[in-house]
Design a protein around this motif. Structure first.
Motif, PDB file in Angstrom:
ATOM      1  N   MET A 135       0.845  -1.192   0.000  1.00 38.55           N
ATOM      2  CA  MET A 135       0.000   0.000   0.000  1.00 38.55           C
ATOM      3  C   MET A 135       0.882   1.245   0.000  1.00 38.55           C
ATOM      4  O   MET A 135       1.832   1.349   0.769  1.00 38.55           O
ATOM      5  CB  MET A 135      -0.865  -0.053   1.262  1.00 38.55           C
ATOM      6  CG  MET A 135      -2.091   0.776   1.221  1.00 38.55           C
ATOM      7  SD  MET A 135      -3.266   0.158   0.018  1.00 38.55           S
ATOM      8  CE  MET A 135      -4.283   1.574  -0.130  1.00 38.55           C
ATOM      9  N   LEU A 136       0.547   2.176  -0.860  1.00 38.81           N
ATOM     10  CA  LEU A 136       1.325   3.403  -0.985  1.00 38.81           C
ATOM     11  C   LEU A 136       0.825   4.461  -0.003  1.00 38.81           C
ATOM     12  O   LEU A 136      -0.371   4.589   0.229  1.00 38.81           O
ATOM     13  CB  LEU A 136       1.205   3.960  -2.407  1.00 38.81           C
ATOM     14  CG  LEU A 136       1.811   3.127  -3.528  1.00 38.81           C
ATOM     15  CD1 LEU A 136       1.433   3.721  -4.874  1.00 38.81           C
ATOM     16  CD2 LEU A 136       3.306   3.041  -3.394  1.00 38.81           C
ATOM     17  N   THR A 137       1.752   5.226   0.541  1.00 39.86           N
ATOM     18  CA  THR A 137       1.384   6.351   1.398  1.00 39.86           C
ATOM     19  C   THR A 137       1.042   7.551   0.524  1.00 39.86           C
ATOM     20  O   THR A 137       1.309   7.563  -0.680  1.00 39.86           O
ATOM     21  CB  THR A 137       2.543   6.718   2.338  1.00 39.86           C
ATOM     22  OG1 THR A 137       3.637   7.196   1.544  1.00 39.86           O
ATOM     23  CG2 THR A 137       2.990   5.541   3.177  1.00 39.86           C
ATOM     24  N   GLY A 138       0.490   8.577   1.128  1.00 41.38           N
ATOM     25  CA  GLY A 138       0.142   9.794   0.392  1.00 41.38           C
ATOM     26  C   GLY A 138       1.372  10.461  -0.207  1.00 41.38           C
ATOM     27  O   GLY A 138       1.337  10.959  -1.336  1.00 41.38           O
ATOM     28  N   LYS A 139       2.461  10.465   0.551  1.00 44.06           N
ATOM     29  CA  LYS A 139       3.705  11.071   0.084  1.00 44.06           C
ATOM     30  C   LYS A 139       4.246  10.318  -1.139  1.00 44.06           C
ATOM     31  O   LYS A 139       4.714  10.934  -2.102  1.00 44.06           O
ATOM     32  CB  LYS A 139       4.727  11.062   1.216  1.00 44.06           C
ATOM     33  CG  LYS A 139       5.977  11.843   0.946  1.00 44.06           C
ATOM     34  CD  LYS A 139       6.853  11.870   2.189  1.00 44.06           C
ATOM     35  CE  LYS A 139       8.037  12.787   1.973  1.00 44.06           C
ATOM     36  NZ  LYS A 139       8.872  12.864   3.176  1.00 44.06           N
ATOM     37  N   GLN A 140       4.173   8.976  -1.100  1.00 45.47           N
ATOM     38  CA  GLN A 140       4.651   8.166  -2.220  1.00 45.47           C
ATOM     39  C   GLN A 140       3.778   8.379  -3.459  1.00 45.47           C
ATOM     40  O   GLN A 140       4.292   8.485  -4.572  1.00 45.47           O
ATOM     41  CB  GLN A 140       4.656   6.685  -1.832  1.00 45.47           C
ATOM     42  CG  GLN A 140       5.719   6.353  -0.813  1.00 45.47           C
ATOM     43  CD  GLN A 140       5.580   4.946  -0.264  1.00 45.47           C
ATOM     44  OE1 GLN A 140       4.489   4.399  -0.194  1.00 45.47           O
ATOM     45  NE2 GLN A 140       6.697   4.366   0.140  1.00 45.47           N
ATOM     46  N   LYS A 153      12.940   4.943  -6.899  1.00 41.23           N
ATOM     47  CA  LYS A 153      13.156   4.864  -5.450  1.00 41.23           C
ATOM     48  C   LYS A 153      12.078   5.700  -4.771  1.00 41.23           C
ATOM     49  O   LYS A 153      12.033   6.919  -4.912  1.00 41.23           O
ATOM     50  CB  LYS A 153      14.527   5.422  -5.077  1.00 41.23           C
ATOM     51  CG  LYS A 153      15.680   4.688  -5.745  1.00 41.23           C
ATOM     52  CD  LYS A 153      16.100   3.475  -4.931  1.00 41.23           C
ATOM     53  CE  LYS A 153      17.336   2.838  -5.462  1.00 41.23           C
ATOM     54  NZ  LYS A 153      17.118   1.652  -6.247  1.00 41.23           N
ATOM     55  N   LEU A 154      11.193   5.031  -4.037  1.00 40.44           N
ATOM     56  CA  LEU A 154      10.116   5.741  -3.355  1.00 40.44           C
ATOM     57  C   LEU A 154      10.631   6.441  -2.102  1.00 40.44           C
ATOM     58  O   LEU A 154      11.516   5.921  -1.428  1.00 40.44           O
ATOM     59  CB  LEU A 154       9.009   4.756  -2.956  1.00 40.44           C
ATOM     60  CG  LEU A 154       8.212   4.146  -4.103  1.00 40.44           C
ATOM     61  CD1 LEU A 154       7.229   3.125  -3.547  1.00 40.44           C
ATOM     62  CD2 LEU A 154       7.482   5.198  -4.882  1.00 40.44           C
ATOM     63  N   PRO A 155      10.077   7.637  -1.805  1.00 41.04           N
ATOM     64  CA  PRO A 155      10.492   8.345  -0.589  1.00 41.04           C
ATOM     65  C   PRO A 155      10.006   7.628   0.671  1.00 41.04           C
ATOM     66  O   PRO A 155       9.093   6.883   0.653  1.00 41.04           O
ATOM     67  CB  PRO A 155       9.851   9.714  -0.736  1.00 41.04           C
ATOM     68  CG  PRO A 155       8.740   9.555  -1.705  1.00 41.04           C
ATOM     69  CD  PRO A 155       9.097   8.386  -2.569  1.00 41.04           C
TER      70      PRO A 155
END
Length: 96
Positions: free
Chosen positions: A1-6, A94-96
């Motif tokens: 699951m991706l975060t909002g920032k990602q 590369k995801l933050p």
């Protein structure tokens, strides 16, 4: 699951991309899901355009593609769907 920032990061990365697949009158089929899965493995981040003659709703198309390819839905904006799936072999983003 991706975060909002990602998701925000991926939206900015996808901004300059052009859609490489189009979903039209035939809707989503197994062959399309297979090809999109292969493209996700190669690129990790892709845009898909939903044409106006598509009989299904764009949100339904996005849901079918996510379920079929096991990718993450980044964004549905207008008639464009943005999908992300981490590559197994050649990870580029590369995801933050």
């Amino acid at each position: 699951m991706l975060t909002g920032k990602q998701k925000r990061f991926l939206r900015s990365e996808a901004h300059h991309l052009t859609p490489i697949f189009q979903v039209g009158k035939g809707g989503v089929n197994e062959n399309m899901i297979k090809q999109i899965g292969e493209a996700l493995e190669a690129r990790e981040l892709i845009k898909i355009s939903v044409l106006q003659n598509c009989e299904e709703d764009k949100d339904t198309v996005a849901e079918q593609l996510v379920k079929g390819t096991r990718a993450e839905l980044v964004q549905v904006i207008g008639h464009t769907i943005v999908l992300y799936k981490k590559s197994k072999e050649n990870q580029q983003i590369k995801l933050p």
